[in-house]
Design a protein around this motif. Structure first.
Motif, mmCIF file in Angstrom:
data_model
loop_
_atom_site.group_PDB
_atom_site.id
_atom_site.type_symbol
_atom_site.label_atom_id
_atom_site.label_comp_id
_atom_site.label_asym_id
_atom_site.label_seq_id
_atom_site.Cartn_x
_atom_site.Cartn_y
_atom_site.Cartn_z
ATOM 1 N N GLU A 1 0.831 -1.204 0.000
ATOM 2 C CA GLU A 1 0.000 0.000 0.000
ATOM 3 C C GLU A 1 0.874 1.267 0.000
ATOM 4 O O GLU A 1 0.666 2.207 -0.774
ATOM 5 C CB GLU A 1 -0.884 -0.091 1.258
ATOM 6 C CG GLU A 1 -1.637 1.122 1.665
ATOM 7 C CD GLU A 1 -1.923 1.065 3.182
ATOM 8 O OE1 GLU A 1 -2.073 2.136 3.784
ATOM 9 O OE2 GLU A 1 -1.982 -0.055 3.764
ATOM 10 N N SER B 1 2.448 1.718 -3.426
ATOM 11 C CA SER B 1 1.504 2.255 -4.419
ATOM 12 C C SER B 1 1.363 3.753 -4.236
ATOM 13 O O SER B 1 1.375 4.527 -5.199
ATOM 14 C CB SER B 1 0.114 1.650 -4.258
ATOM 15 O OG SER B 1 0.174 0.283 -4.219
ATOM 16 N N SER B 2 1.217 4.151 -2.995
ATOM 17 C CA SER B 2 0.986 5.568 -2.717
ATOM 18 C C SER B 2 2.220 6.386 -3.120
ATOM 19 O O SER B 2 2.110 7.448 -3.731
ATOM 20 C CB SER B 2 0.624 5.708 -1.237
ATOM 21 O OG SER B 2 1.241 6.815 -0.663
ATOM 22 N N ARG C 1 2.312 6.582 -6.928
ATOM 23 C CA ARG C 1 1.307 7.524 -7.418
ATOM 24 C C ARG C 1 1.795 8.960 -7.288
ATOM 25 O O ARG C 1 1.734 9.728 -8.237
ATOM 26 C CB ARG C 1 0.007 7.371 -6.624
ATOM 27 C CG ARG C 1 -1.079 6.586 -7.337
ATOM 28 C CD ARG C 1 -2.462 6.862 -6.771
ATOM 29 N NE ARG C 1 -2.485 6.854 -5.319
ATOM 30 C CZ ARG C 1 -2.568 5.736 -4.582
ATOM 31 N NH1 ARG C 1 -2.612 4.556 -5.161
ATOM 32 N NH2 ARG C 1 -2.595 5.818 -3.263
ATOM 33 N N GLU C 2 2.309 9.251 -6.099
ATOM 34 C CA GLU C 2 2.825 10.600 -5.850
ATOM 35 C C GLU C 2 3.912 10.962 -6.843
ATOM 36 O O GLU C 2 3.938 12.051 -7.403
ATOM 37 C CB GLU C 2 3.445 10.657 -4.460
ATOM 38 C CG GLU C 2 2.596 11.400 -3.463
ATOM 39 C CD GLU C 2 3.281 11.414 -2.121
ATOM 40 O OE1 GLU C 2 4.333 12.071 -2.009
ATOM 41 O OE2 GLU C 2 2.773 10.740 -1.205
#
Lengths: 334, 334, 334
Positions: free
Chosen positions: B322, B325-326, B329-330
């Motif tokens: 998780e 992924s974050s 994305r950033e």
């Protein structure tokens, strides 16, 4: 055994072969000779198929569809192998032989055809059913009950009042019914709590070499029918193992944990006490379970998590050095 | 046993009950009947309290303060349970029975009341103190000394010259005094180093089923008084286990490591060699210890770290997918 | 034994000493007395050198170059210690003693000088070579072959048709040739696959206490010459362990895996089935191996990775809470 008989036994279909050819046994692909059958169930060994000298190969229906080798097509080649091997090596039978070098308490009640090997010890009031075989150096303690057609290999121990169903197999050195590990701290010492429950093992269970199944503290430890335990496993007091569950070697199950039916537990897994593992759970080797697990799930890691998540975690963990370098570079660039 | 006697034995206070009611035994909450006591010490089983048919429940002082059930209030319900269970199941006593199916070397010195079960082997110059019981198929090798009131279950082994104190319990298959694992590489083979030390086990120690305690290479391996070891544990040569330390099954302690007093070690823990584990350390199951640990600490993980840090690491490790992924994305947004 | 003789035996150079001084034995640095030798091989014990009362210390050539203690300089102090200890404690010899409390099948063929201890069971058609010693309560099953000068400690088991080479040592409770763990799922039960292979153990192998080596399913399980296995290890069916490989306690090797020659495997390692571990691999304790490993590598972790990478991963994993705080702070600042 003719090829036609082999095919019938494993409910398979003979291709490219003469049904009258004789097969003398079964071997793996590499070792099999012209008069032997082989099988291919592990796809890692696929490359051995063409070079094998085997007279016939038990093969899944989709594998090598155009082969001109002699094959027997079956749904499950491994099951077909097992069926054939069981035909060539039927189970032994008891003969009623009683070694004079064994000790049998006069109060024990043994069926006439029970075998007792040298140096076995059969304690007071033990009962052993028809067809069971007790290996060399086994110890069956007072009041234990052993069903029919059991096979206890050398030096297995069945503790007092423990119960074995029918067709139970104990591999050498298995210990059924040692005391559970229970103490209360008095303020200055660990007070031993008498372990007064039993171990109850249902029909068709097999217990591995040097595996230990402890007796219950109060109630019983229970291994349900058809469960299979490998070597050097620890089953603590008051655990219940569900029917047909199977566990690889060196697993440890802590006290009062309930394992569901049809579970598959990998080697060196550890499960904490007082947990509920649902039916049909699969646990990857070396998992460490610290909470209840839902039925039907596949889990890995310590603490155990769903298998997919675990695979992602493993992949990222192995990449941590690389990720960290990249983060550090970015940070410095900023 | 009357309720008033039960209360007196466990130093508890009877509430809502008739002191003359008779109690025949103790059971867990679910299985107990009207003439039996039960206890509640594991808060996970709290919901069983109201439904239990037990005639009396041993209960902590703060639990269910307004209940109108018959209860006995005690400081430590688990200790009270242990005390009561020990009352109902007092330890066995030796009777001086000597099986003719055992082998006792003529030079062995056994107290008159020692029990020797069938197929036991007592070697030359062995000494066994008063009240000790030697189970079926045990092997006590030359020069070993066993104290008073020991209980050796079936097929335990005590190697040559090893020493057991008083009231030591060996569960079935325990092996005291196998050779330590020591070799020097000669350039072409592993040369075995003779293992000439002993195992010394002090009073009130219990050793689990199929657990192995190796003899010292030169000096001794030492298990201090009151230590309790579960099944399938490996204690390597020249280890010292401190008094009243307790370890769960399948733990492995490598050579020359010193474990302090009053330690609690979870299942499947591994500890490297030549380490110092301070008094009162607690180690979570499956920990792997690669360096000395300070007294009184709680540790987890492999390599072991302070327990709080470990819990944070576990939480973050499980969240790595998780978090990653974050981060990704950033990064892409940038 | 004079100092000059000690120096000659270990191919070392005596410094600061009188060659006629007598040495009675060997001890560790702390326990050694004036008439005893000691050795320094573990640098963690370096501080014990100056305080030791040992009459002579076996020392590497670069250690304490200016000492005025009596030392013998050697290339490998640990090997020198082993050599000296083997001199002081030469291996035992068989005497041809046969206990009347053992059971030997009339069809067994035993060399004249074989020792058989009480309660041992020697089955039909067993062969045992010259100089071998069979300990108390051992069970050697039908058709097993044991070479010359083997030493089977108490209660070891050698299953039917298994083969031991020369100078093989089995520690107490070792089980050679239990059934491998093989079943096929029939749709309603686990069908046991007869395990009809053998275990073949070559010369100079040592197997630890309560360690289990399973027989092959079809072909053999093989332990090559000079391999050394510690206690409570599980070797599954059809595994092959290469010559001179060494493994610490509680290791588990799954079925059909091939371990190369000269491997070093740490405690509690688990290796999955059907893998190839190359020659000379080193595996850190508690590793979990799920894929083939290249020869000569050093690995750690579960799943196992190259040791350097693993050390970085461990360091970063332990720092995850700190890294996460720092990332979160940065993020919030943005």
């Amino acid at each position: 055994m003719r090829l036609s008989e082999v095919a019938a036994l494993v409910a398979g279909k003979l291709e490219n072969g003469n049904q009258f050819v004789e097969i003398a046994g079964i071997q793996d692909l590499q070792a099999a000779r012209e008069n032997e059958a082989a099988f291919l169930s592990n796809m890692r060994l696929k490359h051995q198929f063409n070079d094998s000298r085997a007279g016939v190969v038990l093969l899944g229906s989709a594998m090598f569809p155009d082969t001109d080798r002699t094959v027997i097509r079956v749904d499950d080649p491994y099951l077909a192998f097992a069926t054939l091997q069981r035909h060539f090596y039927p189970e032994g039978k008891s003969t009623g032989s009683r070694s004079e070098a064994a000790f049998v308490d006069p109060s024990a009640r043994l069926a006439d055809d029970v075998d007792i090997a040298p140096m076995a010890v059969i304690g007071p009031n033990v009962e052993i059913g028809s067809g069971s075989r007790i290996g060399s150096g086994c110890v069956i303690e007072a009041g234990a009950v052993i069903g029919c057609n059991c096979l206890l290999h050398a030096r297995a121990v069945v503790g007092g009042n423990c119960i074995l169903g029918d067709r139970v197999i104990l591999q050498p050195g298995a210990i059924i019914g040692a005391d559970g590990f229970g103490y209360a701290w008095s303020g200055k010492e660990h007070l031993k709590i008498p372990q007064v429950g039993r171990v109850v093992i249902e029909d068709d269970v097999e217990i591995g070499a040097n595996t230990c199944v402890d007796r219950g503290a109060i109630g019983d430890t229970l291994i349900e029918r058809g469960a299979k335990l490998d070597n050097l496993i620890q089953i603590a007091h008051n655990v219940r193992i569900g029917a047909c569950s199977i566990m690889a070697s060196q697993v440890g199950i802590s006290g009062s944990t309930l394992i569901g039916k049809g579970c598959q537990i990998g080697g060196q897994v550890g499960i904490a006490g007082h947990l509920n593992i649902g039916d049909g759970c699969k646990l990857a080797a070396k998992s460490g379970v610290m909470s209840d697990l839902k039925a039907g799930g596949t889990y890995g890691g310590a603490p155990a998590m769903p298998h997919r998540q675990w695979l992602k975690v493993l992949a990222l963990t192995a990449r941590l050095p690389e990720i960290w370098s990249s983060l550090s570079r970015e940070h410095n660039r900023d």
